[in-house]
Scaffold this active site. Structure first.
Site, PDB file in Angstrom:
ATOM      1  N   LYS A  49      36.836 -42.078  27.109  1.00 41.90           N
ATOM      2  CA  LYS A  49      36.065 -40.832  27.001  1.00 41.90           C
ATOM      3  C   LYS A  49      35.514 -40.374  28.358  1.00 41.90           C
ATOM      4  O   LYS A  49      35.244 -39.187  28.549  1.00 41.90           O
ATOM      5  CB  LYS A  49      34.882 -41.042  26.039  1.00 41.90           C
ATOM      6  CG  LYS A  49      35.302 -41.206  24.596  1.00 41.90           C
ATOM      7  CD  LYS A  49      35.381 -39.869  23.900  1.00 41.90           C
ATOM      8  CE  LYS A  49      35.748 -40.029  22.440  1.00 41.90           C
ATOM      9  NZ  LYS A  49      35.919 -38.726  21.769  1.00 41.90           N
ATOM     10  N   THR A  98      25.722 -31.913  24.828  1.00 40.66           N
ATOM     11  CA  THR A  98      26.648 -32.174  23.728  1.00 40.66           C
ATOM     12  C   THR A  98      25.887 -32.831  22.590  1.00 40.66           C
ATOM     13  O   THR A  98      24.735 -33.243  22.755  1.00 40.66           O
ATOM     14  CB  THR A  98      27.817 -33.084  24.176  1.00 40.66           C
ATOM     15  OG1 THR A  98      28.882 -32.965  23.232  1.00 40.66           O
ATOM     16  CG2 THR A  98      27.387 -34.554  24.279  1.00 40.66           C
ATOM     17  N   SER A 113      26.993 -39.404  19.015  1.00 33.98           N
ATOM     18  CA  SER A 113      26.292 -40.687  18.961  1.00 33.98           C
ATOM     19  C   SER A 113      27.193 -41.783  19.504  1.00 33.98           C
ATOM     20  O   SER A 113      26.871 -42.955  19.435  1.00 33.98           O
ATOM     21  CB  SER A 113      25.904 -41.011  17.522  1.00 33.98           C
ATOM     22  OG  SER A 113      27.062 -41.042  16.725  1.00 33.98           O
ATOM     23  N   ASN A 116      30.803 -42.786  22.272  1.00 33.78           N
ATOM     24  CA  ASN A 116      31.169 -42.993  23.667  1.00 33.78           C
ATOM     25  C   ASN A 116      31.122 -41.706  24.492  1.00 33.78           C
ATOM     26  O   ASN A 116      30.889 -41.751  25.703  1.00 33.78           O
ATOM     27  CB  ASN A 116      32.577 -43.609  23.759  1.00 33.78           C
ATOM     28  CG  ASN A 116      32.601 -45.056  23.256  1.00 33.78           C
ATOM     29  OD1 ASN A 116      31.622 -45.773  23.378  1.00 33.78           O
ATOM     30  ND2 ASN A 116      33.731 -45.470  22.689  1.00 33.78           N
ATOM     31  N   TYR A 163      21.549 -43.791  31.718  1.00 32.43           N
ATOM     32  CA  TYR A 163      22.276 -42.938  32.668  1.00 32.43           C
ATOM     33  C   TYR A 163      21.449 -41.718  33.066  1.00 32.43           C
ATOM     34  O   TYR A 163      21.960 -40.789  33.694  1.00 32.43           O
ATOM     35  CB  TYR A 163      23.614 -42.491  32.073  1.00 32.43           C
ATOM     36  CG  TYR A 163      24.608 -43.628  31.896  1.00 32.43           C
ATOM     37  CD1 TYR A 163      24.996 -44.420  32.969  1.00 32.43           C
ATOM     38  CD2 TYR A 163      25.167 -43.902  30.651  1.00 32.43           C
ATOM     39  CE1 TYR A 163      25.891 -45.466  32.809  1.00 32.43           C
ATOM     40  CE2 TYR A 163      26.070 -44.946  30.477  1.00 32.43           C
ATOM     41  CZ  TYR A 163      26.431 -45.724  31.566  1.00 32.43           C
ATOM     42  OH  TYR A 163      27.313 -46.755  31.404  1.00 32.43           O
ATOM     43  N   ASP A 177      59.744 -46.574  25.765  1.00 31.62           N
ATOM     44  CA  ASP A 177      60.379 -45.889  24.631  1.00 31.62           C
ATOM     45  C   ASP A 177      59.352 -45.148  23.779  1.00 31.62           C
ATOM     46  O   ASP A 177      59.656 -44.100  23.212  1.00 31.62           O
ATOM     47  CB  ASP A 177      61.098 -46.915  23.743  1.00 31.62           C
ATOM     48  CG  ASP A 177      62.206 -47.639  24.480  1.00 31.62           C
ATOM     49  OD1 ASP A 177      63.125 -46.948  24.954  1.00 31.62           O
ATOM     50  OD2 ASP A 177      62.146 -48.874  24.599  1.00 31.62           O
ATOM     51  N   GLY A 182      41.389 -36.225  18.078  1.00 24.64           N
ATOM     52  CA  GLY A 182      42.709 -35.882  18.613  1.00 24.64           C
ATOM     53  C   GLY A 182      42.752 -35.605  20.107  1.00 24.64           C
ATOM     54  O   GLY A 182      43.812 -35.259  20.627  1.00 24.64           O
ATOM     55  N   ALA A 201      40.070 -42.897   7.008  1.00 24.10           N
ATOM     56  CA  ALA A 201      39.738 -41.651   7.727  1.00 24.10           C
ATOM     57  C   ALA A 201      41.061 -40.966   8.061  1.00 24.10           C
ATOM     58  O   ALA A 201      41.350 -40.660   9.212  1.00 24.10           O
ATOM     59  CB  ALA A 201      38.952 -41.947   8.995  1.00 24.10           C
ATOM     60  N   LYS A 251      42.163 -62.321  25.486  1.00 18.42           N
ATOM     61  CA  LYS A 251      40.844 -62.650  26.055  1.00 18.42           C
ATOM     62  C   LYS A 251      40.107 -61.418  26.542  1.00 18.42           C
ATOM     63  O   LYS A 251      39.431 -61.439  27.579  1.00 18.42           O
ATOM     64  CB  LYS A 251      40.972 -63.659  27.211  1.00 18.42           C
ATOM     65  CG  LYS A 251      41.848 -64.854  26.933  1.00 18.42           C
ATOM     66  CD  LYS A 251      41.275 -65.756  25.874  1.00 18.42           C
ATOM     67  CE  LYS A 251      42.221 -66.930  25.606  1.00 18.42           C
ATOM     68  NZ  LYS A 251      41.852 -67.611  24.355  1.00 18.42           N
ATOM     69  N   SER A 281      41.657 -48.028  23.480  1.00 15.74           N
ATOM     70  CA  SER A 281      40.789 -46.904  23.814  1.00 15.74           C
ATOM     71  C   SER A 281      39.400 -47.285  24.321  1.00 15.74           C
ATOM     72  O   SER A 281      38.820 -46.538  25.109  1.00 15.74           O
ATOM     73  CB  SER A 281      40.665 -45.993  22.594  1.00 15.74           C
ATOM     74  OG  SER A 281      40.394 -46.756  21.441  1.00 15.74           O
TER      75      SER A 281
END
Lengths: 317, 317
Positions: free
Chosen positions: B56, B78, B81, B83, B118, B175, B184, B211, B275, B306
């Site tokens: 993200k 934005t 809740s 990432n 942050y 491939d 998306g 989902a 790991k 991800s």
């Protein structure tokens, strides 16, 4: 030490060449958050990504690949319930020779399965050092296999030393190196590489308070055996050997102790911040760095993450 | 699509240049054991090692760094809740502009703390989409901040597309590529990069059965909203948007469904064998590969891991 060191320089370079086709050159990771928390610059050598999930593969591989054909054909043997068992089994499989692993009857099924998965023969014994050694003797009588000790062996020490050698070559001007200490194979190898290939790198050992035999040995000047150790760092329970102790005594700056809460908390930090899995023993050096900021503050420190094998289904933070 | 694609080629290359000084070029890992288990050749793109622990950051960073100075000085906003909240907060911090993050009152304290860490301002709201949107509107009225949507935005799609672009450049002759699908952004970006920078790479989406709105949308040819989703893959709960759906519809080969047991088991495999720590959403593609060996057998498949954000203290296999 001068002669010994010269000898080890060739041995370590030889080990590096010998294991190169079989072992991973593991990555070095860093984390800004952990640098901030520790007020130092940390370079983590990730042996949790090594074959079989631990640095132990380096030493075992060096020993197995260094055997002449005649000795090798009878196979190799050891007693171990930990990472050395898997390491020796895999190295033997890669050389296509038999491996005989003596394991205590009460060793976790998952560890037995891993060794069997590498094609080794597992011989069960009672969970005492005496029975482990006697059973191993019988196996050797039967098979003439070559015994490979988990740490008290110059081939093992030289193999483990390649970890620090890679780190020193990759990260310039390290001030310190820190490694966990159990039997001392990794720590003595780390100290040798720092001394032979680095410039003024101080080497520290990190040890659990519940298995502080190396700390005692270091301070008393002779090997103090590990008796009834008790710590979550289950890879660090063994005593130093007569090959590892003298190297550690002469080349290591200090051995730092940490308790299980500190180990657990460092392990959590590594998992959470670096997104990698390490076993409790591998978190001992970071715990020692965090506990001793007066030593490491603003220094460039190499931390050896020794392995990543643990039963995830048993683990809970 | 031709014009859109040309347009995206420049956007994605631009995003790559823009985020280069700020984002990690994440490593690609592979595992012999997972190759054996899956009968395919898997290349894992490790966005769990990305800044804030998830892909993200790429999109958020691209959006923030692409703003002109006048727009940027009012800050960005934005509602999220997850990432995206951390990603936008960090990107804003790096540009030294304010970030306003609307978060539901019941969001985990650890997530709020991360965003506050942050330097962003957190504005709490009730945990309904309606209240999130209304609260965000009020924040924008007050601050004139620039809203950055978590996925339905071409700058976000282009930023996420750099993940697959890096993977395609590093691993020759892939491939297939497979990515998880929630709103998306990642999947549409992956499909664009495969199409624009690869040669005949098939792209698959992987989605939890609990989902499965993207799967339904893909098969019915229009956006089917996600209603009361229920899955451990908590990063994949949202519906496709009008920017992401058309790209996915035209460039993705299929969307494959897996259940929570399969996700959990793949996540365990990744932790144990590689790991590394991945969050449940990141394990969805491997689960889909293992479930559909008829599709992936003997192919060279890029798998996008991800992210790696989860509360370790809450997790138990």
């Amino acid at each position: 030490m001068v002669l010994v060191e010269k000898d080890f320089k060739d041995r370590i370079v030889g080990a590096q060449e010998r294991i190169k086709p079989f072992a991973h050159k593991t990555p070095v990771l860093s984390s800004q958050t952990l640098n901030q928390i520790s007020s130092t610059e940390l370079y983590f050598k990730c042996e949790n990504f090594q074959k079989v999930g631990a640095f132990k593969f380096r030493g075992a591989c060096n020993a197995v690949m260094g055997l002449d054909d005649k000795a090798a054909e009878k196979g190799v043997a050891t007693h171990s319930s930990g990472n050395h068992a898997q390491a020796l089994a895999l190295a033997a499989k890669m050389r296509n020779i038999p491996a005989y692993i003596v394991m205590p009857r009460n060793a976790p099924a998952v560890k037995k399965a891993a060794v069997l998965g590498y094609g080794a023969e597992v011989i069960e014994c009672n969970p005492t050092l005496k029975d482990r050694e006697e059973t191993l003797e019988k196996v050797v009588e039967r098979t003439n296999a070559h015994v490979v000790h988990p740490y008290n062996d110059e081939r093992i020490i030289s193999g483990q030393a390649t970890t620090a050698l890679e780190l020193i070559k990759e990260v310039e001007d390290l001030d310190c190196l820190i490694a966990p200490v159990g039997g001392g194979g990794l720590l003595s190898g780390t100290a040798l590489s720092a001394n032979l290939f680095g410039r003024n790198i101080k080497v520290f050992g990190a040890e659990p308070e519940g298995a502080s035999d190396a700390h005692k040995s270091f301070n008393e000047g002779h090997i103090v055996p590990s008796i009834q150790p008790n710590t979550i760092a289950d890879g660090l329970l063994t005593s130093l050997g007569d090959k590892t102790f003298p190297i550690i005594e002469s080349l290591v700056t200090d051995i730092l102790l940490v308790n299980d809460d500190e180990i657990r908390s460092s392990m959590h930090l590594i998992w959470e911040r670096m997104k990698i899995i390490v076993e409790p023993s591998a978190a001992v050096p970071l715990a020692a760095v965090l506990k001793n900021q007066h030593i490491f503050k603003n220094l460039k420190t190499g931390v050896i993450l020794s392995g990543g094998n643990l039963d995830l289904k048993q683990w809970k933070f």
